[in-house]
Design a protein around this motif. Structure first.
Motif, PDB file in Angstrom:
ATOM      1  N   THR A  32       0.864  -1.174   0.000  1.00  0.00           N
ATOM      2  CA  THR A  32       0.000   0.000   0.000  1.00  0.00           C
ATOM      3  C   THR A  32       0.898   1.220   0.000  1.00  0.00           C
ATOM      4  OG1 THR A  32      -1.736  -1.161   1.204  1.00  0.00           O
ATOM      5  CG2 THR A  32      -1.808   1.240   1.259  1.00  0.00           C
ATOM      6  N   ARG A  33       0.658   2.113  -0.953  1.00  0.00           N
ATOM      7  CA  ARG A  33       1.465   3.327  -1.067  1.00  0.00           C
ATOM      8  C   ARG A  33       0.556   4.536  -1.220  1.00  0.00           C
ATOM      9  NH1 ARG A  33       6.674   2.128  -4.910  1.00  0.00           N
ATOM     10  NH2 ARG A  33       7.405   0.301  -3.824  1.00  0.00           N
ATOM     11  N   THR A  34       1.084   5.700  -0.844  1.00  0.00           N
ATOM     12  CA  THR A  34       0.370   6.948  -1.061  1.00  0.00           C
ATOM     13  C   THR A  34       1.045   7.672  -2.215  1.00  0.00           C
ATOM     14  OG1 THR A  34      -0.242   7.083   1.261  1.00  0.00           O
ATOM     15  CG2 THR A  34      -0.396   9.115  -0.016  1.00  0.00           C
ATOM     16  N   GLY A  37      -1.230  12.002  -2.757  1.00  0.00           N
ATOM     17  CA  GLY A  37      -2.298  12.159  -1.783  1.00  0.00           C
ATOM     18  C   GLY A  37      -3.344  11.060  -1.780  1.00  0.00           C
ATOM     19  N   ARG A  38      -3.222  10.097  -2.663  1.00  0.00           N
ATOM     20  CA  ARG A  38      -4.187   8.991  -2.724  1.00  0.00           C
ATOM     21  C   ARG A  38      -3.514   7.703  -2.282  1.00  0.00           C
ATOM     22  NH1 ARG A  38      -7.889   9.733  -8.069  1.00  0.00           N
ATOM     23  NH2 ARG A  38      -8.610  11.813  -7.565  1.00  0.00           N
ATOM     24  N   THR A  39      -4.209   6.923  -1.490  1.00  0.00           N
ATOM     25  CA  THR A  39      -3.685   5.651  -1.029  1.00  0.00           C
ATOM     26  C   THR A  39      -4.105   4.564  -2.010  1.00  0.00           C
ATOM     27  OG1 THR A  39      -3.795   6.378   1.261  1.00  0.00           O
ATOM     28  CG2 THR A  39      -3.650   4.009   0.886  1.00  0.00           C
TER      29      THR A  39
END
Length: 77
Positions: A32-34, A37-39
């Motif tokens: 899981t990465r951002t 600004g979105r995950t």
């Protein structure tokens, strides 16, 4: 929470293929990465590879004149 399907972006198969290849190249499988600004949660490595293979076939068939390549969401009414 309802999803506003009119606010969703649309992508061609070629664009999706580029994104999946990026995820593979960046070793993002199963993480899981951002991003901006979105995950985003990326699929496992095997799932990434399978999707890349599937998208490559769709992009190739489109260049031969067949296959649907644009995904759009909206109210069917």
């Amino acid at each position: 929470m309802a999803i506003d399907v009119d606010a969703l972006q649309t992508f061609t198969d070629a664009q999706l293929l580029k994104m999946y290849r990026w995820a593979l190249a960046m070793n993002a499988a199963g993480q899981t990465r951002t991003i901006e600004g979105r995950t985003v949660t990326f699929p496992a490595l095997n799932d990434l590879k399978n999707m890349i293979d599937w998208l490559e076939k769709r992009v190739a068939s489109d260049s031969e004149g067949g296959g649907a390549v644009l995904v759009e969401f909206g109210d069917p009414a």
